[in-house]
Design an enzyme around this catalytic site. Sequence first.
Site, PDB file in Angstrom:
ATOM      1  N   LYS A  23     -45.601  -7.276  20.172  1.00 38.05           N
ATOM      2  CA  LYS A  23     -45.667  -8.292  19.331  1.00 38.05           C
ATOM      3  C   LYS A  23     -46.222  -9.692  19.940  1.00 38.05           C
ATOM      4  CE  LYS A  23     -42.391  -9.483  15.798  1.00 38.05           C
ATOM      5  NZ  LYS A  23     -41.148  -9.628  15.343  1.00 38.05           N
TER       6      LYS A  23
HETATM    7  O1  G3P Z   1     -38.807 -10.571  13.068  1.00 31.35           O
HETATM    8  C1  G3P Z   1     -39.128 -11.829  12.366  1.00 31.35           C
HETATM    9  C2  G3P Z   1     -38.747 -12.097  11.122  1.00 31.35           C
HETATM   10  O2  G3P Z   1     -38.128 -11.180  10.418  1.00 31.35           O
HETATM   11  C3  G3P Z   1     -37.499 -13.297  11.316  1.00 31.35           C
HETATM   12  O3  G3P Z   1     -36.903 -13.480   9.967  1.00 31.35           O
HETATM   13  O4  G3P Z   1     -34.814 -14.499   8.822  1.00 31.35           O
HETATM   14  O5  G3P Z   1     -35.519 -15.417  11.227  1.00 31.35           O
HETATM   15  O6  G3P Z   1     -37.015 -15.764   9.114  1.00 31.35           O
HETATM   16  P1  G3P Z   1     -36.031 -15.004   9.625  1.00 31.35           P
END
Ligand code: G3P
Length: 218
Positions: A83
């Site tokens: 990533k």
């Molecule tokens: O893995 C990246 C993403 O899914 C993060 O989500 O909830 O931290 O915005 P969030």
Amino acid sequence: MKFFVDTAEIEPIRELAATGLLDGVTTNPSLIAKSGRDFMEVTREICGIVDGPVSAEVVALDHATMMKEAEVLRKIADNVCIKVPLTVDGLKTCKALTGEGTMVNVTLCFSANQALLAAKAGASFISPFVGRHDDNGFDGMDLIEDIRLIYDNYNFATEILVASVRHTTHVLQAAKIGADVMTAPPKVIHDLFKHVLTDKGIEGFMADWAKTGQTILK
Ligand code: G3P
């Protein structure tokens, strides 16, 4: 649509993998910190649970160091997907790694133009963050629609991985638009199974079945 779970916690991954519906896992530095586990160790463990892609994020900001980190990470297992952030250095790294046959997930995408760049850099996955987009007064799903349109216009093979999913409506909307993958926290995936009428229906059938006094297994 493929389902990835967005966590670095082993038990929820095992539980979802046992349903047969889990296609991969995504992690990020925040999720690794939350798990309290050693990055390499937990990534190795996750790669042993699921056959599909397991995203492991580089933390360097320059291309040369990203390449060195990717070299270490991709040795963990064949299903590691590197990533990288959506920056100039991240996309240089994406281009180099995919050219060598390594899967790359380009993360922190907030515009359709960024997604276009990632596709041109040969990304395996683009991760638009719909929840964070919504949090900032935009509609995350408009972004998914735009990326779908652009990728279809040019037949890009990059898969749209809807990330930062916060609730089941995000999953439904992503599926209607035709996103390739969604990654969500374990709770959101478990919520997809639920419906009050399913619970009520089971309750009714069980009550009526009990009245018959019959059993299927003798
Ligand atoms: O893995 C990246 C993403 O899914 C993060 O989500 O909830 O931290 O915005 P969030």
